[in-house]
Design a protein around this motif. Structure first.
Motif, PDB file in Angstrom:
ATOM      1  N   ARG A   6      -2.701  -8.549   9.075  1.00 25.36           N
ATOM      2  CA  ARG A   6      -2.110  -7.917  10.267  1.00 25.36           C
ATOM      3  C   ARG A   6      -1.446  -8.962  11.159  1.00 25.36           C
ATOM      4  O   ARG A   6      -0.383  -8.712  11.738  1.00 25.36           O
ATOM      5  CB  ARG A   6      -3.184  -7.157  11.031  1.00 25.36           C
ATOM      6  N   ILE A   9       1.917 -10.082   9.526  1.00 29.57           N
ATOM      7  CA  ILE A   9       2.924  -9.026   9.647  1.00 29.57           C
ATOM      8  C   ILE A   9       3.399  -8.896  11.087  1.00 29.57           C
ATOM      9  O   ILE A   9       4.593  -8.701  11.349  1.00 29.57           O
ATOM     10  CB  ILE A   9       2.356  -7.690   9.128  1.00 29.57           C
ATOM     11  N   LEU A 103       3.540  -9.994   3.495  1.00 30.01           N
ATOM     12  CA  LEU A 103       4.959  -9.890   3.847  1.00 30.01           C
ATOM     13  C   LEU A 103       5.795  -9.519   2.634  1.00 30.01           C
ATOM     14  O   LEU A 103       6.848  -8.882   2.777  1.00 30.01           O
ATOM     15  CB  LEU A 103       5.449 -11.210   4.440  1.00 30.01           C
ATOM     16  N   THR A 106       5.588  -5.899   2.500  1.00 27.49           N
ATOM     17  CA  THR A 106       6.343  -5.364   3.646  1.00 27.49           C
ATOM     18  C   THR A 106       7.838  -5.392   3.374  1.00 27.49           C
ATOM     19  O   THR A 106       8.552  -4.407   3.615  1.00 27.49           O
ATOM     20  CB  THR A 106       6.023  -6.175   4.915  1.00 27.49           C
ATOM     21  N   CYS A 109       8.826  -2.748   0.929  1.00 30.90           N
ATOM     22  CA  CYS A 109       8.994  -1.439   1.582  1.00 30.90           C
ATOM     23  C   CYS A 109      10.337  -1.359   2.306  1.00 30.90           C
ATOM     24  O   CYS A 109      11.026  -0.333   2.258  1.00 30.90           O
ATOM     25  CB  CYS A 109       7.848  -1.187   2.564  1.00 30.90           C
TER      26      CYS A 109
END
Length: 483
Positions: A6, A9, A103, A106, A109
């Motif tokens: 967390r 990110i 990451l 991420t 995505c």
């Protein structure tokens, strides 16, 4: 999700949104600057201009997101290295691969979102923007007056001009305007010798100055038929009259009207595939007809002779040197004309083939880039995260310089292979993927250097190496105590 994931990110999306906003604004300014001539002075409202820019923003998104990921990755890992947080994580037994993992998912995505955006949203936005630009490019998009014909485009009016002149078709002669109303409403007709269109303060109105004319009115407000028959017509003579016509509904309809509908930019990946197959069949048929046409032309001039089947020499039809001067000149001129016609036909077909190949290759490149730009996001993340962890410099200094340099190289590679493909030198499928193919090995190499703690990009190391040389060259000479 673990606290470390967390945290990584969160510090990634901190600069991400700021960089995306800045880059998006810069790219949009470039779009506005290049497209400004199409809508300036066209009487568009602020709402219409804003809507046009909103539609144009879709084409910017595909270039801004990869560059944002590249710069954000360099800044994130450079900041972690500069603050020794990266070293602390490694000393705790966490590998760089594990640090990059959250990451990586991420960015994956974000790449998938980019694919969905380009495949589903961008075609619709480009269709809207292209049609708005096309309509705005016309001086008066919905009012195309033709001399000698009635025009019914102005709401509630029928208009006819005998002649239209002037640089911008602003001068008119023989004006006839009739208000198209219900049969039981007041009737009104205007006839004038001359007139002129003048720019109105409110762009939603058409301003017309009429000279030397008459207004004919038939008042039908009386409900009783006998009273209406007794009511005389009114005729008003004027020297100059200014008329305003409300055309706001026409402009709005014209701006939203989709006149361009058949374009591969307006279609999804799957629909473009169907168009590519259809275009391939059409092109084969076209090239087949071209070859047959060229064969028929050349066969009329040349006759193929199989020398293996010939047992004796073929006698010439005539010998030029034995002909009269006039006959020789006619034969040579006729041959020259046939050669020139053949050369012109070959040149025309060559240009036609080049245009067909260019359109076909452009279609394939556009389709492949719907997916290739998503892969670019992942490659740029590998390059950016690796360089950031190696350089260990955060902020907007060195990361910005490096990311701009990488993006320029990527952009130049894109344009170069694209031009090669348009000329038919390079396969369009390769042209769409070559920039990614070129940069992917660098992403893997930089990742390897980062995993092995390479010092190849450590500026302090190079400063240490060249410090003795610079000290000897630029240090002040020691003066002797004695003369």
């Amino acid at each position: 999700m673990k606290i470390l994931d967390r945290y990584i990110i969160r510090i990634f999306f901190g600069p991400f949104f700021f960089i995306f906003s800045v880059l998006f604004f810069i790219f949009m300014v470039n779009v506005i600057w290049t497209q400004m001539y199409l809508f300036l002075g066209k009487g568009l409202s602020s709402y219409e201009i804003g809507k046009l820019f909103f539609y144009l923003s879709a084409s910017v998104f595909s270039m801004v997101l990869p560059l944002t990921i590249l710069l954000s990755s360099i800044m994130t890992f450079g900041s972690l290295g500069e603050k020794y947080e990266l070293a602390a994580m490694k000393s705790a037994g966490i590998s760089l691969t594990r640090i990059m993992l959250p990451l990586f998912f991420t960015v994956g995505c974000l790449a998938f979102i980019l694919f969905l955006f380009q495949n589903n949203i961008t075609p619709t936005f480009q269709k809207k923007a292209r049609n708005m630009l096309y309509n705005a490019a016309l001086s008066k998009p919905a009012l195309n007056f033709t001399a000698g014909h009635f025009v019914y485009q102005i709401p509630e009016y029928a208009v006819k001009f005998n002649a239209i002149s002037g640089k911008n078709s602003e001068n008119i002669d023989g004006v006839f305007i009739r208000k198209s109303t219900h049969v039981f409403d007041d009737q009104r007709s205007i006839i004038a010798k001359k007139g002129k269109f003048v720019e109105a303060e409110n762009k939603n109105f058409l301003k017309l100055i009429l000279l030397d004319g008459y207004i004919y009115e038939d008042l039908l407000y009386l409900k009783n038929r006998e009273d209406r028959l007794k009511q005389p017509n009114q005729i008003i003579k004027f020297d100059t009259m200014v008329s305003y016509f409300d055309i706001s509904s026409i402009i709005t309809k014209a701006m939203d009207e989709e006149r361009i509908v058949d374009d591969y930019h307006f279609k999804t990946y799957r629909n473009i595939s169907a168009d590519i197959q259809k275009s391939k069949k059409e092109n084969r048929e076209l090239f087949k007809n071209m070859s047959a046409s060229l064969a028929s032309i050349t066969n009329s001039y040349l006759e193929f002779i199989d020398q293996k089947k010939i047992k004796k020499n073929i006698a010439a039809q005539y010998i030029l040197d034995t002909l009269r001067k006039e006959k020789k000149r006619d034969i040579l001129y006729s041959a020259y004309r046939k050669i020139e016609v053949l050369k012109a036909d070959l040149k025309s077909k060559k240009e036609q083939i080049s245009d067909v190949i260019k359109v076909y290759n452009m279609m394939i490149i556009y389709q492949q880039r719907i997916f290739s730009y998503s892969v670019t996001c992942i490659i740029f993340f590998l390059i950016g995260a690796s360089l950031g962890s190696i350089i260990r410099k955060g902020g907007m200094g060195i990361p910005v310089v490096i990311s701009i340099f990488i993006f320029i190289l990527f952009f130049v590679a894109n344009i170069t292979v694209e031009n090669f493909s348009w000329k038919g030198i390079l396969d369009p499928y390769w042209a769409a993927w070559i920039p990614n193919i070129i940069f992917f090995p660098f992403g893997v190499w930089f990742t390897y250097l980062a995993l092995t703690d390479s010092q190849i990009f450590d500026i302090e190391r190079y400063k240490t190496l060249i410090k003795p040389i610079t000290k000897r060259l630029f240090s002040p000479k020691e003066h002797s105590r004695y003369r």
